[in-house]
Design an enzyme around this catalytic site. Sequence first.
Site, PDB file in Angstrom:
ATOM      1  N   LYS A  52     -25.508 -30.610 -47.492  1.00 29.57           N
ATOM      2  CA  LYS A  52     -24.285 -29.948 -47.556  1.00 29.57           C
ATOM      3  C   LYS A  52     -23.602 -30.874 -46.260  1.00 29.57           C
ATOM      4  O   LYS A  52     -22.999 -31.612 -45.899  1.00 29.57           O
ATOM      5  CB  LYS A  52     -23.815 -28.337 -48.303  1.00 29.57           C
ATOM      6  CG  LYS A  52     -24.438 -29.187 -50.194  1.00 29.57           C
ATOM      7  CD  LYS A  52     -23.956 -27.452 -50.009  1.00 29.57           C
ATOM      8  CE  LYS A  52     -25.104 -27.400 -51.641  1.00 29.57           C
ATOM      9  NZ  LYS A  52     -24.511 -26.069 -52.516  1.00 29.57           N
ATOM     10  N   GLN A  96     -23.173 -19.843 -50.433  1.00 30.61           N
ATOM     11  CA  GLN A  96     -24.655 -20.486 -51.116  1.00 30.61           C
ATOM     12  C   GLN A  96     -25.119 -19.638 -51.743  1.00 30.61           C
ATOM     13  O   GLN A  96     -25.683 -17.995 -51.435  1.00 30.61           O
ATOM     14  CB  GLN A  96     -25.149 -21.202 -49.450  1.00 30.61           C
ATOM     15  CG  GLN A  96     -26.783 -21.771 -50.412  1.00 30.61           C
ATOM     16  CD  GLN A  96     -26.137 -22.574 -51.002  1.00 30.61           C
ATOM     17  OE1 GLN A  96     -25.239 -23.652 -50.363  1.00 30.61           O
ATOM     18  NE2 GLN A  96     -27.087 -22.891 -52.391  1.00 30.61           N
ATOM     19  N   ASP A 119     -16.559 -25.302 -55.237  1.00 29.18           N
ATOM     20  CA  ASP A 119     -18.028 -25.298 -56.292  1.00 29.18           C
ATOM     21  C   ASP A 119     -17.698 -24.718 -57.784  1.00 29.18           C
ATOM     22  O   ASP A 119     -18.554 -25.308 -58.935  1.00 29.18           O
ATOM     23  CB  ASP A 119     -18.197 -23.489 -55.660  1.00 29.18           C
ATOM     24  CG  ASP A 119     -19.966 -24.067 -55.287  1.00 29.18           C
ATOM     25  OD1 ASP A 119     -20.409 -25.674 -55.109  1.00 29.18           O
ATOM     26  OD2 ASP A 119     -20.600 -23.246 -54.665  1.00 29.18           O
TER      27      ASP A 119
END
Length: 294
Positions: A52, A96, A119
């Site tokens: 990422k 994460q 997200d």
Amino acid sequence: MSAEIIDGKQIATEIRSKLAEEIISLSSHGVPGLAVVLIGNNPASEVYVRMKKKACSDIGVNSYEYSFGEDYGEENLLKLIDELNNDSKINGILVQLPLPRGYDEKKVIEAISPLKDVDGFHPENLGRIVIGDRDCFQPCTPYGCQIMIKRTVKNLKGKHVVIVGRSNIVGKPLANMLVQKNDMANCIVTVCHSASEDISKFTLQADILVAAAGSPGLIKADMVKPGAVVIDVGTNRVDDPENPGKCKLVGDVDFEAVKEVAAAISPVPGGVGPMTITMLLENTVKAFRLHNDI
Ligand SMILES: NC(=O)c1ccc[n+]([C@@H]2O[C@H](COP(=O)([O-])OP(=O)(O)OC[C@H]3O[C@@H](n4cnc5c(N)ncnc54)[C@H](OP(=O)(O)O)[C@@H]3O)[C@@H](O)[C@H]2O)c1
């Protein structure tokens, strides 16, 4: 005849280069910033975070990594999220997952401002998905799948989509996105899960079949309607018989056999994976525009 390959890597490259141009065109307003928070030392999470960060730097997004050991603690994490929510250089916050034992993921996700939830996991963004309000952050993997589907099937109206898997990050949001009345959707949606006794009864009816179960080789050729479009979300590490002692990545679909039945199919790797990271970048640029009123 062998199926068309839905090349997620190629679609992702196209979208990323457009995003890079967009970022240059917005540079008088500053640079989009993504905070990437990693707790613990899960090797797969470390790989995803590295990917990422690289994707950000490739297109000109600033990424800020916050890495801590497992013992960082939920209270500190919630405090950090609060600081990031109020930090003007940060447009998107990504924690994460999975978090180590002892952290309440629900509490952590809900602490992220819905306006920085790139997200797309916050209940406010998911609620907007359910009511068909696209003015929100759409979860990256289903959003990537939707784009791959739309590029392959131009007119989705009335197409029967069967999704195998009902997780909160893939199956459920994707089902809600594809059932909406807009030109990126307008489908009839069936969702299968582990209580579906014979999934082939459903998968054989699919014009578009999405496999998101996390079960290698679950979808066999005789479970697919000839001419169907197949999207394989599954990402499973299995022993590689050609390289003893090594692993390889496979999807949920028996790719070699199903490609002889389907009209189009996405591979693993090189399918949904690159699209997921791309939609994270797209959401970050969207957040930057939102925060700067552009
Ligand atoms: N490429 C990407 O970017 C990306 C992103 C996210 C996930 N993934 C991959 O996609 C897969 C799914 O991820 P997830 O997070 O959604 O997984 P998950 O939370 O484990 O959910 C799996 C879903 O599949 C259902 N299921 C499992 N085995 C089944 C079977 N034999 N028949 C019918 N349904 C079955 C489960 O049913 P129940 O609800 O009844 O348990 C559950 O709803 C994994 O391989 C994951 O690594 C890839």
